[in-house]
Structure formats: C-alpha cells, structure tokens
Write a protein that holds these residues in place. Structure first.
Motif, PDB file in Angstrom:
ATOM      1  N   LEU A   1       0.843  -1.190   0.000  1.00 33.26           N
ATOM      2  CA  LEU A   1       0.000   0.000   0.000  1.00 33.26           C
ATOM      3  C   LEU A   1       0.883   1.247   0.000  1.00 33.26           C
ATOM      4  O   LEU A   1       1.753   1.401   0.861  1.00 33.26           O
ATOM      5  CB  LEU A   1      -0.900   0.015   1.233  1.00 33.26           C
ATOM      6  CG  LEU A   1      -1.945  -1.104   1.335  1.00 33.26           C
ATOM      7  CD1 LEU A   1      -2.496  -1.192   2.758  1.00 33.26           C
ATOM      8  CD2 LEU A   1      -3.073  -0.872   0.349  1.00 33.26           C
ATOM      9  N   VAL A   2       0.669   2.121  -0.980  1.00 29.98           N
ATOM     10  CA  VAL A   2       1.454   3.354  -1.071  1.00 29.98           C
ATOM     11  C   VAL A   2       0.501   4.544  -1.079  1.00 29.98           C
ATOM     12  O   VAL A   2      -0.345   4.661  -1.980  1.00 29.98           O
ATOM     13  CB  VAL A   2       2.331   3.377  -2.342  1.00 29.98           C
ATOM     14  CG1 VAL A   2       3.045   4.720  -2.474  1.00 29.98           C
ATOM     15  CG2 VAL A   2       3.349   2.235  -2.306  1.00 29.98           C
TER      16      VAL A   2
ATOM     17  N   ASP B   1      -2.681   7.452   6.849  1.00 23.76           N
ATOM     18  CA  ASP B   1      -3.459   6.883   7.953  1.00 23.76           C
ATOM     19  C   ASP B   1      -4.493   5.873   7.438  1.00 23.76           C
ATOM     20  O   ASP B   1      -4.756   4.848   8.086  1.00 23.76           O
ATOM     21  CB  ASP B   1      -4.161   7.999   8.734  1.00 23.76           C
ATOM     22  CG  ASP B   1      -3.178   8.890   9.483  1.00 23.76           C
ATOM     23  OD1 ASP B   1      -2.057   8.425   9.784  1.00 23.76           O
ATOM     24  OD2 ASP B   1      -3.518  10.051   9.759  1.00 23.76           O
ATOM     25  N   MET B   2      -5.072   6.147   6.279  1.00 27.16           N
ATOM     26  CA  MET B   2      -6.024   5.222   5.679  1.00 27.16           C
ATOM     27  C   MET B   2      -5.336   3.915   5.285  1.00 27.16           C
ATOM     28  O   MET B   2      -5.869   2.819   5.497  1.00 27.16           O
ATOM     29  CB  MET B   2      -6.684   5.872   4.464  1.00 27.16           C
ATOM     30  CG  MET B   2      -7.603   7.041   4.820  1.00 27.16           C
ATOM     31  SD  MET B   2      -7.933   8.151   3.425  1.00 27.16           S
ATOM     32  CE  MET B   2      -8.843   7.052   2.335  1.00 27.16           C
ATOM     33  N   ALA B   3      -4.123   4.037   4.728  1.00 29.12           N
ATOM     34  CA  ALA B   3      -3.360   2.840   4.350  1.00 29.12           C
ATOM     35  C   ALA B   3      -3.012   2.011   5.585  1.00 29.12           C
ATOM     36  O   ALA B   3      -3.101   0.776   5.567  1.00 29.12           O
ATOM     37  CB  ALA B   3      -2.106   3.244   3.594  1.00 29.12           C
ATOM     38  N   CYS B   4      -2.614   2.684   6.662  1.00 23.69           N
ATOM     39  CA  CYS B   4      -2.284   1.968   7.904  1.00 23.69           C
ATOM     40  C   CYS B   4      -3.498   1.248   8.467  1.00 23.69           C
ATOM     41  O   CYS B   4      -3.390   0.122   8.991  1.00 23.69           O
ATOM     42  CB  CYS B   4      -1.721   2.936   8.933  1.00 23.69           C
ATOM     43  SG  CYS B   4      -0.058   3.542   8.543  1.00 23.69           S
TER      44      CYS B   4
ATOM     45  N   GLY C   1       0.901  -9.457   6.304  1.00 24.46           N
ATOM     46  CA  GLY C   1       1.247  -9.765   4.920  1.00 24.46           C
ATOM     47  C   GLY C   1       1.162  -8.561   4.015  1.00 24.46           C
ATOM     48  O   GLY C   1       1.650  -8.592   2.879  1.00 24.46           O
ATOM     49  N   VAL C   2       0.547  -7.480   4.506  1.00 25.68           N
ATOM     50  CA  VAL C   2       0.403  -6.247   3.731  1.00 25.68           C
ATOM     51  C   VAL C   2       1.274  -5.167   4.371  1.00 25.68           C
ATOM     52  O   VAL C   2       1.232  -4.963   5.581  1.00 25.68           O
ATOM     53  CB  VAL C   2      -1.065  -5.777   3.696  1.00 25.68           C
ATOM     54  CG1 VAL C   2      -1.189  -4.451   2.962  1.00 25.68           C
ATOM     55  CG2 VAL C   2      -1.942  -6.835   3.036  1.00 25.68           C
ATOM     56  N   LYS C   3       2.065  -4.502   3.550  1.00 23.81           N
ATOM     57  CA  LYS C   3       2.935  -3.436   4.045  1.00 23.81           C
ATOM     58  C   LYS C   3       2.456  -2.074   3.560  1.00 23.81           C
ATOM     59  O   LYS C   3       1.824  -1.964   2.511  1.00 23.81           O
ATOM     60  CB  LYS C   3       4.381  -3.653   3.567  1.00 23.81           C
ATOM     61  CG  LYS C   3       5.044  -4.895   4.090  1.00 23.81           C
ATOM     62  CD  LYS C   3       6.553  -4.860   3.848  1.00 23.81           C
ATOM     63  CE  LYS C   3       6.900  -4.741   2.389  1.00 23.81           C
ATOM     64  NZ  LYS C   3       8.377  -4.729   2.161  1.00 23.81           N
TER      65      LYS C   3
ATOM     66  N   VAL D   1       1.786  -2.632  -6.417  1.00 23.79           N
ATOM     67  CA  VAL D   1       1.420  -1.519  -5.539  1.00 23.79           C
ATOM     68  C   VAL D   1      -0.065  -1.224  -5.662  1.00 23.79           C
ATOM     69  O   VAL D   1      -0.620  -1.234  -6.764  1.00 23.79           O
ATOM     70  CB  VAL D   1       2.241  -0.251  -5.897  1.00 23.79           C
ATOM     71  CG1 VAL D   1       1.623   0.997  -5.266  1.00 23.79           C
ATOM     72  CG2 VAL D   1       3.688  -0.400  -5.458  1.00 23.79           C
ATOM     73  N   VAL D   2      -0.700  -0.953  -4.521  1.00 21.45           N
ATOM     74  CA  VAL D   2      -2.055  -0.411  -4.483  1.00 21.45           C
ATOM     75  C   VAL D   2      -1.950   0.999  -3.916  1.00 21.45           C
ATOM     76  O   VAL D   2      -1.462   1.188  -2.799  1.00 21.45           O
ATOM     77  CB  VAL D   2      -3.000  -1.269  -3.618  1.00 21.45           C
ATOM     78  CG1 VAL D   2      -4.349  -0.566  -3.438  1.00 21.45           C
ATOM     79  CG2 VAL D   2      -3.204  -2.650  -4.235  1.00 21.45           C
ATOM     80  N   LEU D   3      -2.370   1.983  -4.700  1.00 15.47           N
ATOM     81  CA  LEU D   3      -2.356   3.368  -4.248  1.00 15.47           C
ATOM     82  C   LEU D   3      -3.561   3.651  -3.355  1.00 15.47           C
ATOM     83  O   LEU D   3      -4.645   3.087  -3.574  1.00 15.47           O
ATOM     84  CB  LEU D   3      -2.371   4.322  -5.443  1.00 15.47           C
ATOM     85  CG  LEU D   3      -1.129   4.300  -6.346  1.00 15.47           C
ATOM     86  CD1 LEU D   3      -1.387   5.121  -7.604  1.00 15.47           C
ATOM     87  CD2 LEU D   3       0.096   4.825  -5.608  1.00 15.47           C
TER      88      LEU D   3
END
Length: 220
Positions: free
Chosen positions: A86-87, A105-108, A117-119, A160-162
């Motif tokens: 997640l970027v 914050d939304m990505a976190c 498993g998701v960074k 990557v997922v934006l």
C-alpha cells in the motif's frame, strides 16, 4: 495498462443549487471530512461492510478510518490480486517521505485489518510544496509526475495499491502510478474514500470502478 479506481462513495459537488442533497450525500461528506481531519457538523451513523455501526463524529477520526478500512480490505480481498504494498498518494504539502496525512493513515488502517502480509510504504513525495489543485494548482499529470520523487529504498517489481482520500480528476493518482511504474513496479489499482461527482448518483455508496487510463469497468 489499466489504473482502476475503487471508490467507497460519491463525494457530492453539485454545481446546481437546485439539486437536493440527501442524507447519504451528507454522510459521505462527513466521512471524508473526518478522514481528512477537517471540521464537521453533527454526526453520521454508518454501518460498515461487517455490519458494525460506526458513529462519525467531530474530533475522533478512528470510526471513519475503521469504516473505510473495512470496505477497502474486503474490496482488495475480492480482487484477488496477490501480495501487494500500500502506497499513499502524496498530498501537495508532502515534501518528506515521513510525511503523514489522510492517505497514509487510511493505508495503515487497511494494513491493520488485513494483517502483516500487507505493508505500507511512503515511497512518494513532492520535491517542493505544490499549490493544492482546489486552490488553482496544476492538474497536469506530466507536471505532477515531474515534481514527484521516489524513495531510493523502493522495491522494484512489486505490486502496488495506491491509497487516496478523494479522487476528482485522478491526476495525482495517474502521476503517482507513472512515477512508480518508471521504477518497474506494477500499479493497476487505487482505493479511495470517495470520487467527486457533479451529478446525483442513484446510490452514492455504490460507485462503479473506473479505469483512469481507459473506460469504466464492470460494477461490483
């Protein structure tokens, strides 16, 4: 190559004052303002995809973040795209890789829901502060992409997922994708809290995915 935006809802920006705002329009407006940390009036009671009631209120962003994360995590699981990073899409004022903001914050929040498993990686920033688009700043993808920097520590070849708060023209998303693709990353997916709309949607909480580099895709 596709760049498909998956949006939780429609962010009303009706140019005609005769178009009535519905409760759902106000609810999404409050959700977005809460995610951005902006002042909002009143509250909204929203039941998330897990049927958990989230009360969107001033001065507490967590219910909005959890509501968005529940939707985004389910949508990404449904896409079955394998492992990804997640970027956050950088805001106009993000000139440091350590900058915080609503997209980060939304990505976190998504990462916390989906597991280790998701960074989340802040691989994008602007070289200098940009004028926000709503204040007359550029929406030219070439200008935005040329002004962005990519972290030297980025991982080439990853998917990557934006993540962004609101998609209006999609210029920032497209510029972000271009910069990461130049570093050999696979960028085909964006998740946002809302897409700006100028016409009333039948169901503002059910927005078709949109390919920013092509046509609208099949609805979910």
């Amino acid at each position: 190559m596709a760049l498909v935006v998956h949006s939780l809802g429609a962010y009303a920006s009706y140019p005609d004052s005769r178009i009535p705002w519905r409760r759902s329009d106000y609810d999404i407006n409050k959700l977005v303002k809460s995610l951005k940390g902006e002042p909002l009036k009143g509250y909204a009671n929203l039941r998330d995809v897990d049927r958990v009631m989230r009360r969107i209120v001033p001065d507490d962003r967590d219910p909005a973040l959890q509501y968005f994360a529940a939707w985004a995590a389910r949508r990404l699981a449904t896409l079955n795209i394998g492992r990804f990073v997640l970027v956050p899409v950088p805001s106009s004022s993000s000139i440091s890789y350590n900058s915080r903001g609503a997209p980060f914050d939304m990505a976190c929040a998504i990462q916390q829901r989906m597991g280790r498993g998701v960074k989340v990686e802040r691989w994008l920033r602007f070289a200098e502060k940009m004028i926000p688009s709503h204040d007359g700043g550029s929406r030219d993808v070439r200008v935005l992409a040329a002004s962005m920097k990519v972290a030297a520590a980025c991982e080439h070849g990853v998917r990557v997922v934006l993540v962004d708060d609101v998609k209006t023209t999609g210029s920032h998303c497209k510029a972000s994708a271009q910069r990461l693709r130049a570093c050999e990353m696979n960028v085909e997916t964006v998740v946002v809290a809302a897409t700006t709309v100028w016409e009333q949607q039948r169901n503002p909480f059910l927005i078709d995915p949109e390919d920013l580099e092509g046509e609208r895709t099949d609805s979910f």
